[in-house]
Design a protein around this motif. Structure first.
Motif, PDB file in Angstrom:
ATOM      1  N   PRO A 145      22.265  32.749 -11.023  1.00 16.68           N
ATOM      2  CA  PRO A 145      22.381  34.077 -10.725  1.00 16.68           C
ATOM      3  C   PRO A 145      23.604  34.712 -11.241  1.00 16.68           C
ATOM      4  N   ALA A 146      23.239  36.179 -11.674  1.00 12.04           N
ATOM      5  CA  ALA A 146      24.668  36.907 -11.897  1.00 12.04           C
ATOM      6  C   ALA A 146      25.561  37.032 -11.021  1.00 12.04           C
ATOM      7  N   LYS A 147      26.727  36.831 -11.323  1.00 15.18           N
ATOM      8  CA  LYS A 147      27.958  36.924 -10.547  1.00 15.18           C
ATOM      9  C   LYS A 147      28.422  38.162  -9.966  1.00 15.18           C
ATOM     10  N   THR A 148      28.473  39.217 -11.080  1.00 10.60           N
ATOM     11  CA  THR A 148      29.004  40.436 -10.603  1.00 10.60           C
ATOM     12  C   THR A 148      27.842  41.442 -11.233  1.00 10.60           C
ATOM     13  N   THR A 149      27.755  42.775 -10.979  1.00 11.97           N
ATOM     14  CA  THR A 149      26.973  43.457 -11.522  1.00 11.97           C
ATOM     15  C   THR A 149      27.072  43.981 -12.968  1.00 11.97           C
TER      16      THR A 149
END
Length: 136
Positions: free
Chosen positions: A30-34
């Motif tokens: 999953p992406a850790k930040t936007t």
């Protein structure tokens, strides 16, 4: 006897072959930040908008009397959602600010005169503010 042995052996081999575990794929990270999220070129992160409406009445049958106006997402009889309701006269306008989903592309306006006659209009709802005249 050999016949029974062959039947049992074939059943055992079929049941053992069906017990194979499926290959497990590695989990998606999953992406850790936007900021790490990648979107297609031209994608806007908006899914709603503000829309200012100003509604007036042009007929002069009932000077000084109130007209009732209601704004729906579609035909109110067919299950359209009521967005705003108010009143107006020949002199004063009905003004409202709607917060709409970008999926809503048209509005259904119902205006009821003091003698209970009803005028309806379908209008396209884009991003520009609307000035609507519910004329005679």
């Amino acid at each position: 006897m050999i016949k029974k042995f062959l039947i049992i052996a074939s059943i055992a081999s079929v049941s053992l072959a069906s017990c194979k575990k499926p290959a497990i794929e590695p989990p998606i990270e999953p992406a850790k930040t936007t900021n790490a999220i990648l979107a297609p070129v031209g994608f806007k992160w908006e899914n709603s908008r503000n829309l200012n409406l100003s509604i007036s009445i042009a007929e002069n049958k009932f000077p000084g009397k109130l007209y009732v106006v209601a704004i729906y997402t579609s035909d109110g009889v067919a299950g359209g959602k009521l967005l705003a309701k108010g009143s107006l006269t020949v002199i004063t306008r009905f003004k409202t600010k709607l917060y709409l989903s970008n999926q809503v592309t048209e509005l259904y306006i119902v205006c009821m005169a003091p003698d209970k006659t009803i005028t309806t209009r379908n209008i396209k709802a884009g991003t520009a503010d609307l000035d609507i005249n519910m004329g005679a």
